[in-house]
Design a protein around this motif. Structure first.
Motif, PDB file in Angstrom:
ATOM      1  N   HIS A 193       0.805  -1.225   0.000  1.00 15.63           N
ATOM      2  CA  HIS A 193       0.000   0.000   0.000  1.00 15.63           C
ATOM      3  C   HIS A 193       0.834   1.268   0.000  1.00 15.63           C
ATOM      4  O   HIS A 193       0.264   2.362   0.002  1.00 15.63           O
ATOM      5  N   GLY A 194       2.183   1.161   0.013  1.00 16.43           N
ATOM      6  CA  GLY A 194       2.991   2.365  -0.067  1.00 16.43           C
ATOM      7  C   GLY A 194       4.208   2.317   0.833  1.00 16.43           C
ATOM      8  O   GLY A 194       4.490   1.318   1.495  1.00 16.43           O
ATOM      9  N   ARG A 195       4.943   3.462   0.864  1.00 18.17           N
ATOM     10  CA  ARG A 195       6.227   3.536   1.563  1.00 18.17           C
ATOM     11  C   ARG A 195       6.278   4.628   2.633  1.00 18.17           C
ATOM     12  O   ARG A 195       7.338   4.843   3.220  1.00 18.17           O
ATOM     13  N   THR A 196       5.208   5.362   2.862  1.00 20.78           N
ATOM     14  CA  THR A 196       5.184   6.321   3.961  1.00 20.78           C
ATOM     15  C   THR A 196       5.042   5.561   5.273  1.00 20.78           C
ATOM     16  O   THR A 196       4.845   4.346   5.279  1.00 20.78           O
ATOM     17  N   ASN A 197       5.106   6.257   6.405  1.00 19.44           N
ATOM     18  CA  ASN A 197       5.109   5.523   7.673  1.00 19.44           C
ATOM     19  C   ASN A 197       3.842   4.695   7.858  1.00 19.44           C
ATOM     20  O   ASN A 197       3.917   3.501   8.183  1.00 19.44           O
ATOM     21  N   LEU A 198       2.672   5.290   7.663  1.00 19.42           N
ATOM     22  CA  LEU A 198       1.448   4.510   7.821  1.00 19.42           C
ATOM     23  C   LEU A 198       1.357   3.418   6.770  1.00 19.42           C
ATOM     24  O   LEU A 198       1.033   2.268   7.081  1.00 19.42           O
ATOM     25  N   THR A 199       1.659   3.745   5.506  1.00 21.49           N
ATOM     26  CA  THR A 199       1.490   2.732   4.468  1.00 21.49           C
ATOM     27  C   THR A 199       2.556   1.640   4.543  1.00 21.49           C
ATOM     28  O   THR A 199       2.326   0.533   4.076  1.00 21.49           O
ATOM     29  N   MET A 200       3.715   1.920   5.142  1.00 22.11           N
ATOM     30  CA  MET A 200       4.657   0.836   5.414  1.00 22.11           C
ATOM     31  C   MET A 200       4.052  -0.153   6.405  1.00 22.11           C
ATOM     32  O   MET A 200       4.228  -1.367   6.279  1.00 22.11           O
ATOM     33  N   ALA A 201       3.341   0.351   7.396  1.00 25.28           N
ATOM     34  CA  ALA A 201       2.671  -0.542   8.347  1.00 25.28           C
ATOM     35  C   ALA A 201       1.614  -1.383   7.639  1.00 25.28           C
ATOM     36  O   ALA A 201       1.405  -2.555   7.971  1.00 25.28           O
ATOM     37  N   LEU A 202       0.953  -0.792   6.644  1.00 19.63           N
ATOM     38  CA  LEU A 202      -0.084  -1.505   5.896  1.00 19.63           C
ATOM     39  C   LEU A 202       0.504  -2.520   4.922  1.00 19.63           C
ATOM     40  O   LEU A 202      -0.128  -3.527   4.603  1.00 19.63           O
ATOM     41  N   THR A 203       1.718  -2.255   4.444  1.00 17.81           N
ATOM     42  CA  THR A 203       2.400  -3.133   3.488  1.00 17.81           C
ATOM     43  C   THR A 203       2.954  -4.358   4.212  1.00 17.81           C
ATOM     44  O   THR A 203       3.451  -4.261   5.333  1.00 17.81           O
ATOM     45  N   ALA A 204       2.909  -5.509   3.536  1.00  9.66           N
ATOM     46  CA  ALA A 204       3.314  -6.753   4.185  1.00  9.66           C
ATOM     47  C   ALA A 204       4.809  -7.025   4.101  1.00  9.66           C
ATOM     48  O   ALA A 204       5.415  -7.482   5.068  1.00  9.66           O
ATOM     49  N   LYS A 205       5.411  -6.773   2.967  1.00  9.93           N
ATOM     50  CA  LYS A 205       6.774  -7.236   2.706  1.00  9.93           C
ATOM     51  C   LYS A 205       7.797  -6.340   3.391  1.00  9.93           C
ATOM     52  O   LYS A 205       7.784  -5.112   3.228  1.00  9.93           O
ATOM     53  N   SER A 206       8.716  -6.974   4.109  1.00 13.45           N
ATOM     54  CA  SER A 206       9.711  -6.208   4.851  1.00 13.45           C
ATOM     55  C   SER A 206      10.776  -5.605   3.945  1.00 13.45           C
ATOM     56  O   SER A 206      10.960  -4.392   3.900  1.00 13.45           O
ATOM     57  N   MET A 207      11.492  -6.464   3.212  1.00 12.35           N
ATOM     58  CA  MET A 207      12.597  -6.004   2.382  1.00 12.35           C
ATOM     59  C   MET A 207      12.135  -5.877   0.927  1.00 12.35           C
ATOM     60  O   MET A 207      11.562  -6.825   0.392  1.00 12.35           O
ATOM     61  N   PRO A 208      12.295  -4.709   0.320  1.00 14.44           N
ATOM     62  CA  PRO A 208      13.044  -3.530   0.764  1.00 14.44           C
ATOM     63  C   PRO A 208      12.191  -2.429   1.379  1.00 14.44           C
ATOM     64  O   PRO A 208      12.717  -1.353   1.687  1.00 14.44           O
TER      65      PRO A 208
END
Length: 455
Positions: A158-173
């Motif tokens: 769902h993205g790379r901002t702080n909230l959307t990083m939390a929403l995103t599943a994949k850790s790396m990268p």
């Protein structure tokens, strides 16, 4: 597809090694000034692009099966879009809609109300990027419900901002080393038919069963009354172009509606004719409460949107939504021209035709190549998942990487994705010619055969 005239020759042409001398020189200049955390798939630098080709600074012409990650669906220099942008730039480039509003923003909102699923009263708010749209959809849902929890799914992006990083599943990268992340985000199992187990009777797990599994986790670990929003990509993008089993999305939508949970469809990658419908939600008759959009909306200019139920979006107090550049007038002009081209050129029909061509060829290849685990997708959002030889389903990221590299050396731009790094994704511009698409598929097939033989 209706007739389109191309500005550049639609051909695969290699005149230098990759990278050529001018691209190599640019790479050296880049090292001195561009952050190393910004990675690029191609070793070459672009000078021009049109239709289905990208031309680099050394004169090489590559077939584009990436479209800037599903952005340049109408082409990277569509003349109608170019003319609209030039016209708008000649008047004004920016005033900030929150300060001095203008008609283009309203026109885009009117068009989104027309095109998005459902006949309910709708409102739209415009932003700059998909991540920004997703963040604001979550803000709207939390404000409207008075709840905090947001439910997302395995393999989600769902993205790379702080909230959307939390929403995103994949850790790396995307997440590694960037925490701590925003709280009150909960992850539940996705329907991933190729990687599902089986029922005790040997039958496949249905979409309804996969939805019941996810709902059980929500109700046990979070509680329905605490959930503000359920956020899902109708076809997962970065996670591997995962098409959930039939019935999965409708069951989740029905559960959300029954419990006052805002159902948010992240259509950033799937929207705007990419899957053979204006929005992928339409394939199963889903009417989301909120839809997030970006990528293909504006022919390459930065624009994003949240469109949804008027009572949800209008519940936010004045000044609670917006941004300096959101709904920039030049981007709005590009969006209106892009949507007009999608209608005029019947790009929904074109996406379905691309699906027929690609799946027929790659499915036939899968019958003879055992490293192809599955060919899947909808419209011109298609994928091949690669596995280790021997008939199992163990992911083979190295083979996937090698295939993409071989295709590039032969002049075809192909992107990879997937939680396990073992999926090739095909996202051609929808205006690519049949001849160019066939040529690109031949290159891809040859690359797959070479890697399969090496394995």
């Amino acid at each position: 597809m209706n007739t389109i005239e191309y500005r550049l020759p639609q051909e695969r042409r290699r005149v230098t090694e990759f990278p050529g001398p001018r691209s190599a020189a640019l790479a050296e200049r880049r090292k001195a000034v561009v952050g190393a955390g910004v990675a690029s798939t191609l070793p070459v630098y672009v000078a021009d692009a049109d239709g289905g080709v990208i031309v680099d600074v050394d004169g090489n012409s590559l077939i584009d099966l990436g479209a800037g990650i599903a952005v340049t669906s109408v082409g990277a220099s569509n003349p109608t879009v170019v003319d609209a942008v030039r016209e708008q730039v000649g008047h004004f480039t920016h005033t900030c809609f929150m300060i001095a509003p203008y008609e283009g923003y309203i026109e885009v909102a009117e068009k989104l109300a027309e095109l998005t699923p459902g006949d309910h009263d709708k409102r739209s708010v415009l932003f700059n990027s998909g991540a920004e749209a997703v963040e604001n959809a979550v803000k709207i849902a939390r404000h409207a419900t008075g709840r905090d929890a947001v439910v997302v799914f395995d393999h989600a992006y769902h993205g790379r901002t702080n909230l959307t990083m939390a929403l995103t599943a994949k850790s790396m990268p995307y997440k590694s080393g960037f925490g701590p992340f925003a709280p009150e985000v909960y992850r539940v199992p996705m329907s991933y038919p190729f990687r599902e187990g089986l029922n005790v009777d040997g039958s496949e797990i249905s979409g309804a069963q996969a939805a019941a599994r996810a709902i059980s986790v929500i109700e046990k670990q979070i509680g329905a009354d605490n959930v503000a929003a359920l956020l899902i990509e109708p076809i997962q993008g970065e996670g591997g172009f995962i098409v959930p089993a039939d019935g999965f999305l409708p069951a989740l939508s029905a559960w959300a509606r029954a419990h006052g949970v805002v159902f948010i469809a992240d259509e950033v990658q799937t929207g705007f004719t990419r899957t053979g419908a204006w929005f992928a939600s339409e394939h199963e008759g889903i009417v989301p409460d909120l839809i997030t959009m970006a990528k293909g909306i504006a022919g390459g200019l930065p624009l994003a949107a949240v469109t949804g139920r008027a009572e949800l979006i209008d519940a936010v107090h004045p000044g609670g939504l917006g941004g300096t550049y959101g709904g920039n007038p030049v981007a709005c002009a590009a969006a209106l021209a892009s949507m007009e081209q999608m209608e005029t050129l019947d790009l929904n029909g074109r996406a379905r035709a691309i699906e027929d061509t690609v799946t027929s060829r790659l499915t036939a290849l899968a019958d003879e190549i055992d490293i192809i685990g599955e060919v899947r997708g909808r419209g011109a959002m298609l994928a091949v998942e690669f596995v280790l030889p021997g008939g199992g389903r163990a992911p083979d990221a190295e083979a996937t990487k090698s295939i993409a590299a071989l295709a590039l050396q032969d002049g075809v731009v192909i992107l990879t994705c997937g939680t396990y790094g073992n999926v090739i994704r095909l996202l051609p511009p929808l205006v690519i010619s049949d001849a160019l698409l066939d040529e690109a598929l031949t290159v891809l097939e040859n690359s797959i055969r070479i890697v399969a033989e090496e394995n």
